[in-house]
Design an enzyme around this catalytic site. Structure first.
Site: not given
Length: 384
Positions: A75, A137, A165, A359
């Site tokens: 996601d 997540e 990550e 983000h």
């Protein structure tokens, strides 16, 4: 096609799936399952209750305990209205960077693992090599929670996990937990000229926030003397406050969205107990003296376990050999790593890209980072 070109082509496909946490990830999961199955992996899909999302768990090599998990979440966070220069779900390859939502967080790592499938499939694997690709997540590690429970139920016991990550390929051996909550206050409306005539939910929410801030200061005093985190103490943040309808109306409802990032489980319990005690023994009795039906409700949005640094960590040591990195660091952001650690795996976080891009509009992954990740993954098949 060489591995790097293959990884870039795969990433192009993955970015095109708009797997925002509020939407389904099934099309991408099916695509990943197809690639893994074609490489000879045994693939299982575990759907959520809605049937619109799924985790993928696949295995190459011999059955049995041990082995390595390569883990990533499918996601991504929303992209609309965030100042993108181009379509966030169409990869742009420019100036040594791969732009697109999820490029570094964390479809780049997933693409790298898939680009190495020919190497993995051709190798004489002496231990299982697992692939764990999860949903949600970004909104509380919901998929990883379900997956870990499934692995526990099936008595699947890998020895270690690499969580890909974005760390710029640095070795991360620890991070704080992240617990997210929404606390709602239900009072009674009334005219603003008579504050005593009702239960102003906004005022009680404000007092709750003040107690959160007092508790935050208490957390500073609880910082372990040897803490390597920055800051060294558990943190607490008030993210949003909502409530009321007009300035001359007593607010019938209000809510506070807040989080804490504990360095230790004891701090998480300290915050929970402090706020529950304040609500139960101070705020709620005052509210119910006026309105017996008044109430306070706290919803757990997500409670993500931290990754506890361990003196002995086989995953950390393996990645150090593969990357040539000598140091292991801690980070402030959370991952799914703590959930895998709870299964008694040794766990490390290491992947391509920078968390500063995650983000953000025009999120990108440097091609050089992707190449380094591929080198690390290919090295797995050369390990004894």
């Amino acid at each position: 096609m060489d591995r790097l070109s293959h990884a870039i082509a795969i990433l192009d496909d993955l970015i095109a799936y708009p797997t925002v946490s509020s939407e389904t990830n099934l099309e991408m999961i099916v695509h990943l399952a197809t690639l893994l199955s074609e490489a000879g992996a045994h693939v299982d899909l575990f759907h959520d209750r809605s049937g619109l999302k799924a985790n993928l768990f696949a295995t190459l090599g011999p059955e049995g305990p041990g082995g390595i998990v390569l883990s990533g979440h499918t996601d991504v966070v929303p992209a609309e209205g965030h100042g993108w220069s181009a379509d966030p779900f169409r990869m742009c390859n420019q100036d040594g960077r791969l732009y697109g939502r999820g490029s570094c967080d964390m479809k780049g790592f997933i693409a790298a693992t898939l680009a190495c499938l020919p190497d993995f499939a051709a190798a004489d694997l002496r231990r299982p090599l697992h692939f764990a690709f999860t949903y949600d997540e970004e909104v509380g590690c919901l998929g990883a929670r379900q997956l870990v429970d499934e692995l526990r139920h099936r008595k699947i016991a890998p020895a270690m996990a690499i969580i890909g990550e974005p760390t710029e390929m640095r070795i991360i051996e620890g991070h704080k937990g992240c617990n997210e909550y929404t606390t709602r206050f239900i009072g009674t409306e009334g005219h603003g000229s008579a504050p005593e005539s009702g239960v102003n939910a906004a005022e009680f929410a404000a007092r709750f926030v003040q107690h959160l801030l007092t508790t935050r200061e208490d957390l500073r005093e609880r910082a372990p003397a040897d803490s390597r985190f920055e800051p060294p103490w558990s943190t607490l943040n008030v993210g949003q406050i909502h409530g009321g309808t007009a300035r001359n109306v007593l607010a019938g409802e209000a809510e506070v969205e807040w989080e804490t990032r504990p360095v230790a489980a004891a701090d998480a319990a300290f915050v929970s107990e402090a706020m529950e005690d304040f609500c139960t023994n101070v705020l709620l009795p005052e509210m119910r003296r006026i309105a017996p039906d008044a109430r306070i409700e706290t919803e757990v949005i997500g409670e993500i376990a931290g990754l506890v640094p361990m003196a002995e960590n086989a995953a950390r040591d393996l990645v150090a050999r593969l990357t040539g990195e000598n140091a292991a660091d801690l980070v402030a952001f959370g991952t799914e790593a703590g959930l895998f650690q709870a299964l008694d795996m040794s766990v490390v976080v290491c992947g391509p890209g920078s968390i500063t891009q995650a983000h953000q509009p025009d999120e990108f992954l440097e091609i050089a980072q992707l190449d380094r990740c591929i080198d690390m993954l290919v090295g797995l098949v050369r390990q004894p």
